[in-house]
Structure formats: C-alpha cells, structure tokens
Scaffold this motif. Structure first.
Motif, mmCIF file in Angstrom:
data_model
loop_
_atom_site.group_PDB
_atom_site.id
_atom_site.type_symbol
_atom_site.label_atom_id
_atom_site.label_comp_id
_atom_site.label_asym_id
_atom_site.label_seq_id
_atom_site.Cartn_x
_atom_site.Cartn_y
_atom_site.Cartn_z
ATOM 1 N N TYR A 283 9.055 74.464 -10.954
ATOM 2 C CA TYR A 283 8.452 73.141 -10.795
ATOM 3 C C TYR A 283 7.028 73.263 -10.243
ATOM 4 C CZ TYR A 283 13.488 72.182 -10.867
ATOM 5 O OH TYR A 283 14.811 72.159 -11.173
ATOM 6 N N ARG A 333 9.072 71.366 -4.383
ATOM 7 C CA ARG A 333 8.357 71.577 -5.637
ATOM 8 C C ARG A 333 8.825 70.580 -6.699
ATOM 9 N NH1 ARG A 333 6.016 76.642 -6.703
ATOM 10 N NH2 ARG A 333 5.532 77.739 -4.781
ATOM 11 N N LYS A 334 10.118 70.330 -6.746
ATOM 12 C CA LYS A 334 10.651 69.350 -7.691
ATOM 13 C C LYS A 334 10.095 67.958 -7.392
ATOM 14 C CE LYS A 334 13.643 67.489 -10.644
ATOM 15 N NZ LYS A 334 13.458 67.578 -12.116
ATOM 16 N N SER A 337 6.478 67.669 -8.318
ATOM 17 C CA SER A 337 6.337 67.561 -9.770
ATOM 18 C C SER A 337 6.607 66.139 -10.253
ATOM 19 C CB SER A 337 7.299 68.546 -10.447
ATOM 20 O OG SER A 337 7.261 68.421 -11.857
ATOM 21 N N SER A 359 14.987 63.832 -6.524
ATOM 22 C CA SER A 359 14.989 65.257 -6.891
ATOM 23 C C SER A 359 16.333 65.898 -6.575
ATOM 24 C CB SER A 359 13.867 65.993 -6.140
ATOM 25 O OG SER A 359 12.610 65.478 -6.484
#
Length: 368
Positions: A283, A333-334, A337, A359
């Motif tokens: 991600y 990170r997800k 994104s 997420s």
C-alpha cells in the motif's frame, strides 16, 4: 530490484513503464500491474539488502490473526487501554493523533498525560479522550519546587499505570529538561510494572541521550524516522547510517540497545527485535503530511496489546511485539492509500485517521 539493475535504474524502469502505460491510455486498467511491478522491485531490493530471501512480512495474515472479533460478551477495557505521554504548549496535535488513532482502531480507552497548557486544547479536540493535565515545564515552576512536583507527577501516573496495556511516549512532548526528567521517571516505573512502551518523537530524543532507559527491555518499541534513526546509530554504534548493510546495521542497533524492537520508518518499514528483520512495503501514499508517525505510534500500541493477548492464549509462535509493529505499519499504509485516493495532494493526517477503521474492516472483515 530488477536483476542486473541498481535501485536507481530499477526506479527509472518503473517510471518509464508508467509513462508508456499513460501514453497508451491504459493507466487505470494497468494500475494493479504497475503496483505489483513496483512491489516486486521493492521485494528484490529487500533481498539484495539482506543477502538472502525477501524480508517482506505477510502483514495481512498477521492482521487477521491478532485482531480480535467484535464480541458482545466482552466488557470495556478488554480491547485495549492505551495512554499517551506527551503534549506541551507548542505541540498539542501529535498526542491527540496518537490517542484518537488508538480509539479509531478499536481500543476501548485512550488517555493523554500532558502539560496543563496543552490539556484544555487537547480536550477540545475530542471528548473521547481522558486527559490528565499533570506534566510541568521548567518555565512554570521554581527550582525549589522541582523535587516535590516531580514526585507528584510520578504519584499521579502510578495511580493509573497498572490499568494500561501500553504507553506511547513522546508525541508532542517537547524537549524541556524538567519535563524530560519527569518522563524518564515514568519510563522507569513502566519498566518496573512490565508495561510495554512505544517510543516516538521527542521520546526518541530522550532515549538517544539516555539509552539505559530502554536498554535490555524487550517490551520497548522504538519508531524512528530517518533523522531519529541516524541519531540512534551514531549514539549506539558510533558510526553513520549505512544502507548498503541496512539489515545488518538495524540488527546491530537492536542488539546494541539490548534487544528492544525497532520499527525503522521509511519508503518501506523495517522491523527487528535483534533476531531477524521483517519489512512492510504494501500500500502506501506519496503524500507525506506531518502526523503519520503519531498515527503509527498509537496503532502500534493497540496491535501490540492485541498480539500480547493472543500470545497469552497460546495462539502465536512469534514475538508479539514484532507482530504488533508489522500490523500497525500495514494498517497505516492501507489507510494512507485510501485517504490519498479520495483527497490526493490535499490529504491530511485527519483524513488518514478517518480511514483506519475502514482499512481494518476491509482486511479483516470485522463484523459487529
């Protein structure tokens, strides 16, 4: 890394590939392929960095294994009680970001121990947080008061210490000498009580100058960015950062501090407890707004608590501190994104926080 290519050359190949895809009008259709290609390049770079197999962790499986189900029979507190030690008159956003992120991921209770100047501001951000205005800075007290005030701070924190599953030390803490001295004593009490600590921001400045605060404590997690990592390497290893031997140096740093867990933040996050190195590169977002490290610190606290609960039940065969770091890195990170997909260049930390729950649900299929 593409075979026979340097990292810079591999990145150039990736850029040219994206340019050709856009020219052919197939960027959106080929987006997943492009991401996979980039992910492949990152993995190959991990392999070259370590001199062995890929370091990439199976973050999705880890997230699914340690995230608790939403069970109506559970009571308040069983999903995690987190406390953030930080927040002064200049910095009120960082402790809020860490504390509210813990709640957004599913912790039941989130506290903030901050200075009196910061408390009202942090309270105004959200009524969900329990705010303790007990810390003091040098400018507000006389020299002859320091001993008694320090003792009162420790006494107040001691009332709560045994209730916490994890402390987050450092977001928005500042570098006031008296304040740092009080926090040093809080960290010592946390060690005596075997409470895990996630150390970020100015907490890492404190540790860089006083590494014995965490030396030999396996329940300590350090989350340095580029500059914070550089200071730690210089202090502990007496050398400069060497990315050509990145994994070996990261292992040496963790061992040099006595087996703490280090989550080195960057384009890819690298995590070690001194035994092996794991990486998380899935991600992500090109938007690097300030405050994402604060989200990560609060997230590590939650997932570390959940991983320890799983370990108590005999469900894990891996260091739960490592698993908590991997899970937190992946979920941030997800969320980043998802937020970037919506807001692009205008993405803010608050946008990322709002994507944390979604997420986790998308990865873990958490159903109430």
């Amino acid at each position: 890394m593409v075979r026979g290519f340097s990292p810079a050359a591999a990145a150039a190949v990736f850029r040219r590939q994206n340019f050709l895809i856009r020219c052919l009008g197939g960027y959106r259709k080929e987006k997943n392929y492009s991401n996979n290609f980039h992910h492949h390049c990152v993995i190959r770079m991990h392999s070259a960095m370590s001199g062995g197999p890929s370091l990439e962790a199976d973050a999705v499986s880890i997230l699914r294994s340690i995230t608790p189900t939403l069970d109506p029979t559970r009571h308040k507190g069983q999903a995690g009680k987190v406390a953030v030690i930080g927040g002064c008159r200049e910095y009120t956003g960082a402790p809020y970001f860490s504390a509210i992120s813990a709640l957004k991921l599913g912790a039941d209770v989130s506290h903030v121990f901050c200075t009196k100047d910061a408390a009202t501001v942090i309270k105004s951000y959200s009524p969900e947080l329990i705010v303790h205005p007990i810390l003091e800075e040098s400018y507000s007290i006389r020299n002859d008061e320091k001993g008694s005030i320090s003792a009162k701070v420790i006494e107040e924190v001691d009332k709560w210490m045994e209730r916490f599953d994890c402390l987050v030390i450092g977001p928005g803490l500042g570098r006031d000498p008296f304040l740092l001295d009080c926090v040093s004593n809080i960290m010592k009490r946390a060690r005596e009580s075997n409470v895990p600590m996630v150390i970020d921001g100015d907490g890492l400045f404190l540790v860089s100058n006083s590494p014995d605060l965490v030396r030999g404590y396996p329940l300590a997690v350090l989350t340095p960015n580029v500059n914070e990592y550089k200071r730690l390497v210089q202090k502990i290893l007496n050398c400069e950062v060497n990315d050509e031997e990145g994994s070996k140096q990261l292992l040496a740093l963790a061992k040099g501090i006595g087996g703490v867990t280090i989550l080195r933040k960057g384009k890819s996050d690298f995590i070690t407890d001194g035994e092996k190195v794991s990486a998380v590169s899935i991600y992500g977002s090109p938007r690097r707004c300030g405050g994402q490290g604060d989200i990560l610190a609060g997230s590590v606290a939650v997932f570390l608590s959940w991983a320890r609960q799983s370990a108590y039940r005999g469900e894990l065969g891996t260091n739960p501190t490592i698993l908590g770091c991997i899970a937190a890195s992946a979920i941030l990170r997800k969320a980043a994104s998802l937020a970037f997909d919506q807001k692009k260049r205008s993405t803010l930390t608050s946008d990322i926080i709002e994507c944390l729950g979604r997420s986790l649900e998308e990865i873990c299929a958490v159903i109430s």
